[in-house]
Design a protein around this motif. Sequence first.
Motif, mmCIF file in Angstrom:
data_model
loop_
_atom_site.group_PDB
_atom_site.id
_atom_site.type_symbol
_atom_site.label_atom_id
_atom_site.label_comp_id
_atom_site.label_asym_id
_atom_site.label_seq_id
_atom_site.Cartn_x
_atom_site.Cartn_y
_atom_site.Cartn_z
ATOM 1 N N ASN A 79 0.811 -1.222 0.000
ATOM 2 C CA ASN A 79 0.000 0.000 0.000
ATOM 3 C C ASN A 79 0.841 1.267 0.000
ATOM 4 N N GLY A 80 2.156 1.117 0.020
ATOM 5 C CA GLY A 80 3.043 2.271 -0.025
ATOM 6 C C GLY A 80 3.393 2.853 1.332
ATOM 7 N N ASP A 81 2.995 2.195 2.434
ATOM 8 C CA ASP A 81 3.307 2.673 3.786
ATOM 9 C C ASP A 81 4.584 2.020 4.291
ATOM 10 N N ASN A 82 5.462 2.845 4.905
ATOM 11 C CA ASN A 82 6.583 2.270 5.630
ATOM 12 C C ASN A 82 6.246 2.245 7.116
ATOM 13 N N PRO A 83 7.065 1.641 7.967
ATOM 14 C CA PRO A 83 6.715 1.537 9.388
ATOM 15 C C PRO A 83 6.455 2.877 10.074
ATOM 16 N N LEU A 84 7.159 3.945 9.665
ATOM 17 C CA LEU A 84 6.917 5.237 10.296
ATOM 18 C C LEU A 84 5.556 5.802 9.887
ATOM 19 N N PRO A 104 16.347 10.240 10.998
ATOM 20 C CA PRO A 104 15.422 11.381 11.126
ATOM 21 C C PRO A 104 14.863 11.856 9.795
ATOM 22 N N ASP A 105 15.601 11.621 8.697
ATOM 23 C CA ASP A 105 15.134 12.091 7.395
ATOM 24 C C ASP A 105 13.861 11.387 6.935
ATOM 25 N N MET A 106 13.511 10.261 7.575
ATOM 26 C CA MET A 106 12.304 9.543 7.167
ATOM 27 C C MET A 106 11.032 10.328 7.474
ATOM 28 N N THR A 107 11.128 11.358 8.296
ATOM 29 C CA THR A 107 9.956 12.207 8.534
ATOM 30 C C THR A 107 9.562 12.976 7.276
ATOM 31 N N GLN A 108 10.480 13.043 6.308
ATOM 32 C CA GLN A 108 10.207 13.752 5.062
ATOM 33 C C GLN A 108 9.605 12.857 3.992
ATOM 34 N N VAL A 109 9.735 11.557 4.146
ATOM 35 C CA VAL A 109 9.341 10.628 3.087
ATOM 36 C C VAL A 109 7.820 10.545 2.992
ATOM 37 N N THR A 116 3.289 12.805 4.281
ATOM 38 C CA THR A 116 4.414 12.540 5.169
ATOM 39 C C THR A 116 3.886 11.970 6.484
ATOM 40 N N PRO A 117 4.767 11.422 7.324
ATOM 41 C CA PRO A 117 4.306 10.967 8.637
ATOM 42 C C PRO A 117 3.626 12.069 9.440
ATOM 43 N N LEU A 118 4.070 13.319 9.293
ATOM 44 C CA LEU A 118 3.454 14.414 10.038
ATOM 45 C C LEU A 118 2.003 14.623 9.600
ATOM 46 N N THR A 119 1.782 14.658 8.294
ATOM 47 C CA THR A 119 0.408 14.878 7.822
ATOM 48 C C THR A 119 -0.493 13.695 8.161
ATOM 49 N N THR A 129 1.727 11.904 18.804
ATOM 50 C CA THR A 129 2.658 11.516 17.739
ATOM 51 C C THR A 129 3.014 12.714 16.871
ATOM 52 N N LEU A 130 2.040 13.538 16.550
ATOM 53 C CA LEU A 130 2.302 14.733 15.757
ATOM 54 C C LEU A 130 3.232 15.680 16.499
ATOM 55 N N ARG A 131 3.011 15.839 17.791
ATOM 56 C CA ARG A 131 3.861 16.725 18.580
ATOM 57 C C ARG A 131 5.323 16.250 18.547
ATOM 58 N N TYR A 132 5.504 14.944 18.690
ATOM 59 C CA TYR A 132 6.872 14.412 18.653
ATOM 60 C C TYR A 132 7.495 14.609 17.274
ATOM 61 N N LEU A 133 6.764 14.283 16.222
ATOM 62 C CA LEU A 133 7.313 14.403 14.875
ATOM 63 C C LEU A 133 7.655 15.848 14.521
ATOM 64 N N LEU A 134 6.867 16.798 15.043
ATOM 65 C CA LEU A 134 7.185 18.206 14.804
ATOM 66 C C LEU A 134 8.507 18.590 15.464
ATOM 67 N N LYS A 135 8.827 17.973 16.582
ATOM 68 C CA LYS A 135 10.077 18.265 17.268
ATOM 69 C C LYS A 135 11.289 17.765 16.487
ATOM 70 N N VAL A 136 11.110 16.590 15.884
ATOM 71 C CA VAL A 136 12.280 15.939 15.278
ATOM 72 C C VAL A 136 12.336 16.080 13.763
ATOM 73 N N ALA A 137 11.285 16.601 13.146
ATOM 74 C CA ALA A 137 11.251 16.696 11.686
ATOM 75 C C ALA A 137 12.392 17.576 11.192
ATOM 76 N N THR A 138 13.151 17.091 10.237
ATOM 77 C CA THR A 138 14.249 17.871 9.672
ATOM 78 C C THR A 138 13.692 18.958 8.759
ATOM 79 N N GLU A 139 14.359 20.100 8.761
ATOM 80 C CA GLU A 139 13.908 21.213 7.925
ATOM 81 C C GLU A 139 14.015 20.874 6.450
ATOM 82 N N SER A 140 15.055 20.162 6.087
ATOM 83 C CA SER A 140 15.244 19.777 4.691
ATOM 84 C C SER A 140 16.094 18.522 4.635
#
Length: 605
Positions: A79-84, A104-109, A116-119, A129-140
Motif C-alpha cells: 500500500n506504499g506505507d513504511n513503518p513510520l 530522522p530524514d524519514m519524517t520527510q518521506v 508525510t508521517p506528520l500529515t 505523535t504529531l507533537r513528537y514528529l514536529l520536534k524531530v522533523a528535519t527542515e530539509s
Amino acid sequence: MSSSHLQVHKAALSNDWDSVSQIFEKDPELMTKPINYIGETPLMIAVGTNASHDFVRQLVSRVVDIGGAIDQLFVADSNGDNPLHRAAKIGNTIDAKVLVEQNPDMTQVTDRNGHTPLTLAAWHRNKDTLRYLLKVATESIPGAGEAGSSVYTGAAGGDLITLTIQAGFLDMALEIIGRHPDIIVEENWASKTALEILGSKPEFYRSGSSLGLWNHVIYSLIPLNKRSLEDAQVNIFTEVYNKFTMGFWKVCRYLAPPIKNIYDAKVIHFQSMLLTKRICATILEKADHDTVWKILGSATSAAVEYGVPEVLNKCILTYPDIIWYTDKPGRHLPLEAITQRQEQVYNVLWQSAAHKIFQATMIDEEQNENALHKAAKLAPPHRLNVVTGAALQMQRELQWFKEVENYIEPSFKEARNKSGKTPKETFIEEHKDLLDDAEQWMKDVATSCTVVAALIITMAFAGAFTLPGGNEDDGKPLFLNKGAFMLFIVSDAVALFSSTASVLMFLGILTARFAADDFLYNLPKRMTIGLVSMFVSLAATMIAFSATLSLVLIDKVTWIVAPLVVITCIPVGLFGWLQFPLLIELVNSTYGPSIFRQQKDRWVF
C-alpha cells in the motif's frame, strides 16, 4: 505463507521476541523481508499493533548490530506505507521514536498519496505523535536541493497546517505558524489554505456553539490564562486557569465533565480567534496584493457559506476591499449570505458602508437575479432545519424575504429573473411544498391540543357542580370555610377559562386560510397563546384535583399534602419538558429580538 513466516507473524502480533530470536539468527534477511499477503515486514506488523514495543526495539537493535542497511527497516508494504507511516496513522509514538532515531530524514518521506508521517498523524488525529514528529522533523533533506525539500513548504506544508487545524489541534497550528509563518500561503491537496479551513469550521468559534442559559453562565465565569495561551508553546494548555481560581475550577473540571467540556470549548474559541488574527496579520506582512486577495477572498467566501462571522469580520477589517470579492460570476458576498441563509455573516456585512449598495443594486448576472430573488429561493436543507417544525421554518423564510425587501431598490421588487418570475412569484413556487408541510404541521398540533383542552373543559365544568364533600341543607358547600376549598374553586375556574381560551385559539388555527404571510405572525401568535393557555389549564387542573384529595383525606391522613404536591408536579413537569422547547422557540421567533441584529453604530468601514 511458510511456517517460519507464520511463526514470525504471530510473534510480532503478540510481542514475543524470544520465540523467534533463533529464527532470525539463522535467517537474518527475514527481519526485513515481507512475510504476509500485503507485503508487510515483521517490523511493520509489530508497529501496527501499538503494543509490541519490545519486539520492535529488539528487532531494530538486531538489524543495527549485524550491520544491516538502515533503509531496510523502512521497506514499504504493497500500500506504499513504511513503518513510520504506520506509526503515525495509529498514534504509536513509542515505536516512532525508535524509528526516527535510526533515520530522522524519514519524517520527510511521503507515502503513495504524497503524505508525510506528520500529515498522517494530523489526519488521524494522533496529537502526541504529531507533537513528537514536529520536534524531530528535519527542515530539509540533505542533498535534496532547495525547492520542495521541507515538510513546511509546498503541498506537504499546506496539508500539514490544514490537517492540523481540521483535527482541532489549534495550539499546535499556532506553534507551526510561529516557527514557519510562510506556511499560511501554502495550499493543500484541495487548493485550500489554513485561513479557508478556519472559515469552514463554525464549531471552532463562539458563534457556532449553542449554549443553554446555565452553560452560558458557566462559560462566562470560567477564567482563561490568555497570556499562557498566546505563547503558543507545545504545552499550551497547561497554564490556562486563572491562578486565583485554579483550585476551584480544577475540582469542578474533574467532578463535573460537562464543565470540562465547556472549558475546552472556550479554549478552542480563544485559540481560533488568536489563530485567525495571526494569519491575517502575517499575510499583510509577507504577501503581495494578489496573494492577499486570493487567500482572504477564499476565506471570506468559506466564512459566508459556513456561517463564521468572526473570520469574515477579521478579513474585512484586515483588508476592506475584500468585501468586493467574488469567486464566481454573480457570487457576491451579500448575495451568497442571503442564499445560504447565514444571518450572522449577513449582520457583519450589514455593518459595512457598502451594504445598501450591494443589496439594493447588485444582480447575479448569470441568473439575472437580484437580492430579493435570492431571498425568495428555498433555504439549503441544513439551514432550513435550524428551527423546529415546518411552520417555524416557513416563518424564518418569510423573515428573510421581508428583511431583504426592506432594503432592495423598489424597482427590483417586480423585476423578473431568467425564468421570467418576480421575487414574489419565485417565493411562492419555491416554498409550495414547505407551505403544505407547515399547514399540515399546524393542523396536526392544533387538532391534538384541541382534544386535550376539550377534555379539561369537561372536567373543570363538571367539577364546578360536583363540589368535594357535597353541600349543606341550605345549598352551601360543606367545606366552604376551608382554605383548600377556595384553592379548588380558584384553580378549577382558571382551568375552565384557560382551556376554553386554548380551544378557541386552536380552532382559530384550524379555520385559518393558511396563506404564506400568515405564518409570519398571525398563526405563530395563535399557536403561542393556545399552548400557554393549555399549560395553565393543565397545571390548574392538577392543583384542583390535589386540593380535592386534601379536603377529603386530611382528617384521616395528615401527611397527604406533601406527596400530593410532588405527584402534581410530575405531569406538569412532563408537559413542560416536552412542550416548553417548542413554546420558547415560538415566542422567541415571533416576539423575541430579530435574527437580523445590525449594529448601526459600528461600521466595518
